[in-house]
Design a protein around this motif. Sequence first.
Motif, PDB file in Angstrom:
ATOM      1  N   PRO A 148       0.838  -1.204   0.000  1.00 44.38           N
ATOM      2  CA  PRO A 148       0.000   0.000   0.000  1.00 44.38           C
ATOM      3  C   PRO A 148       0.872   1.252   0.000  1.00 44.38           C
ATOM      4  O   PRO A 148       2.066   1.191   0.329  1.00 44.38           O
ATOM      5  CB  PRO A 148      -0.793  -0.117   1.310  1.00 44.38           C
ATOM      6  CG  PRO A 148      -0.660  -1.542   1.739  1.00 44.38           C
ATOM      7  CD  PRO A 148       0.662  -2.014   1.223  1.00 44.38           C
ATOM      8  N   ASP A 152      -1.751   4.652   3.661  1.00 47.72           N
ATOM      9  CA  ASP A 152      -2.492   3.417   3.948  1.00 47.72           C
ATOM     10  C   ASP A 152      -1.689   2.506   4.869  1.00 47.72           C
ATOM     11  O   ASP A 152      -2.257   1.854   5.759  1.00 47.72           O
ATOM     12  CB  ASP A 152      -2.845   2.683   2.655  1.00 47.72           C
ATOM     13  CG  ASP A 152      -3.999   3.336   1.902  1.00 47.72           C
ATOM     14  OD1 ASP A 152      -4.713   4.151   2.511  1.00 47.72           O
ATOM     15  OD2 ASP A 152      -4.182   3.026   0.704  1.00 47.72           O
ATOM     16  N   ARG A 179     -11.030  -1.345   1.299  1.00 46.07           N
ATOM     17  CA  ARG A 179     -10.712  -0.341   0.286  1.00 46.07           C
ATOM     18  C   ARG A 179      -9.217  -0.356  -0.055  1.00 46.07           C
ATOM     19  O   ARG A 179      -8.835  -0.211  -1.227  1.00 46.07           O
ATOM     20  CB  ARG A 179     -11.143   1.053   0.765  1.00 46.07           C
ATOM     21  CG  ARG A 179     -12.648   1.280   0.705  1.00 46.07           C
ATOM     22  CD  ARG A 179     -13.007   2.756   0.702  1.00 46.07           C
ATOM     23  NE  ARG A 179     -12.702   3.399   1.970  1.00 46.07           N
ATOM     24  CZ  ARG A 179     -13.561   3.493   2.984  1.00 46.07           C
ATOM     25  NH1 ARG A 179     -14.761   2.958   2.877  1.00 46.07           N
ATOM     26  NH2 ARG A 179     -13.220   4.109   4.098  1.00 46.07           N
ATOM     27  N   ILE A 180      -8.394  -0.532   0.958  1.00 41.97           N
ATOM     28  CA  ILE A 180      -6.946  -0.609   0.717  1.00 41.97           C
ATOM     29  C   ILE A 180      -6.617  -1.819  -0.145  1.00 41.97           C
ATOM     30  O   ILE A 180      -5.813  -1.743  -1.084  1.00 41.97           O
ATOM     31  CB  ILE A 180      -6.189  -0.660   2.064  1.00 41.97           C
ATOM     32  CG1 ILE A 180      -6.322   0.686   2.793  1.00 41.97           C
ATOM     33  CG2 ILE A 180      -4.714  -1.011   1.837  1.00 41.97           C
ATOM     34  CD1 ILE A 180      -5.851   0.651   4.234  1.00 41.97           C
ATOM     35  N   LYS A 183      -7.504  -1.264  -3.755  1.00 38.12           N
ATOM     36  CA  LYS A 183      -6.489  -0.461  -4.433  1.00 38.12           C
ATOM     37  C   LYS A 183      -5.329  -1.348  -4.885  1.00 38.12           C
ATOM     38  O   LYS A 183      -4.799  -1.188  -5.993  1.00 38.12           O
ATOM     39  CB  LYS A 183      -5.986   0.653  -3.514  1.00 38.12           C
ATOM     40  CG  LYS A 183      -6.968   1.800  -3.357  1.00 38.12           C
ATOM     41  CD  LYS A 183      -6.546   2.760  -2.262  1.00 38.12           C
ATOM     42  CE  LYS A 183      -5.258   3.476  -2.577  1.00 38.12           C
ATOM     43  NZ  LYS A 183      -4.924   4.472  -1.521  1.00 38.12           N
ATOM     44  N   SER A 186      -6.414  -3.225  -7.895  1.00 37.85           N
ATOM     45  CA  SER A 186      -6.433  -2.357  -9.075  1.00 37.85           C
ATOM     46  C   SER A 186      -5.025  -2.135  -9.625  1.00 37.85           C
ATOM     47  O   SER A 186      -4.857  -1.790 -10.806  1.00 37.85           O
ATOM     48  CB  SER A 186      -7.081  -1.008  -8.739  1.00 37.85           C
ATOM     49  OG  SER A 186      -6.232  -0.214  -7.920  1.00 37.85           O
ATOM     50  N   GLU A 187      -4.016  -2.330  -8.771  1.00 41.09           N
ATOM     51  CA  GLU A 187      -2.622  -2.175  -9.191  1.00 41.09           C
ATOM     52  C   GLU A 187      -2.021  -3.500  -9.675  1.00 41.09           C
ATOM     53  O   GLU A 187      -0.836  -3.557  -9.982  1.00 41.09           O
ATOM     54  CB  GLU A 187      -1.795  -1.615  -8.038  1.00 41.09           C
ATOM     55  CG  GLU A 187      -2.188  -0.188  -7.649  1.00 41.09           C
ATOM     56  CD  GLU A 187      -1.558   0.256  -6.337  1.00 41.09           C
ATOM     57  OE1 GLU A 187      -0.637  -0.437  -5.845  1.00 41.09           O
ATOM     58  OE2 GLU A 187      -1.989   1.286  -5.790  1.00 41.09           O
TER      59      GLU A 187
END
Length: 244
Positions: A148, A152, A179-180, A183, A186-187
């Motif tokens: 993160p 984060d 949510r972290i 992310k 998504s990466e």
Amino acid sequence: MRIIGLVGGLSYESTLFYYKYINERVNQQLGKTHSAKLILNSLNNEEVLSLVNANRMQDVTEILVNAAIVVERAGADCLLICCNSVHQVAEEVQRHIRIPLLHITDAVTNKVSETGVKRVGLIGTNFTMKETFYKRKLEERGIDVILPDQPDRNYIHQVIFSELVLGLFTTEAKRKFQRIILKLISEGAQGVILGCTEIPLLINQKDVSVPVFDTTALHADSGIDFMFGSANTREELSLWKQQM
């Protein structure tokens, strides 16, 4: 039955999970009222944490070495340290005892590799995320690690030590952790390592869309595998139970 040695208290919440999980798994394997043979040396989390925060890792190592020696002398056949963060000094602890120290990163890396995941997110304390003991093991197996961003990381670290180690598991923290993780996905993360033994008490597989690697359960499983030795097949377990 081989005896599992535990160095716990880091924190008591996750140590409770180790104790309960190992005993439940042994009972599932052997039936009746069977439970595991365990030796637990429980440390003061605040004492160890304050030393880690002060970067006094030699003092942390000394505490863990002494705790491990106590467990070994009490009759344990292997050792599990019930904490991800302090595994950064696990190799040094191993040098001071004769019984095998079952490293948490070995259990986790083996599982990640088995699933075929090639890019994995790692969340845990700032100590675990900034040190290389996880990243090095995973990259040796061709697995990339995503962390993160720093805000984060700081949030995760703060929640671990102000809430999770004290048994506080809030809906707000769960949503923010989710949510972290989103992310990280998504990466490019194809899975996520819950790299703190308290995080699986807040987040589990049903909360995440990609494979979750529960370091606490995987580490405990490595101890159970050691306990049963070669008794892996149904026939071997049946014979093993008859001999008890």
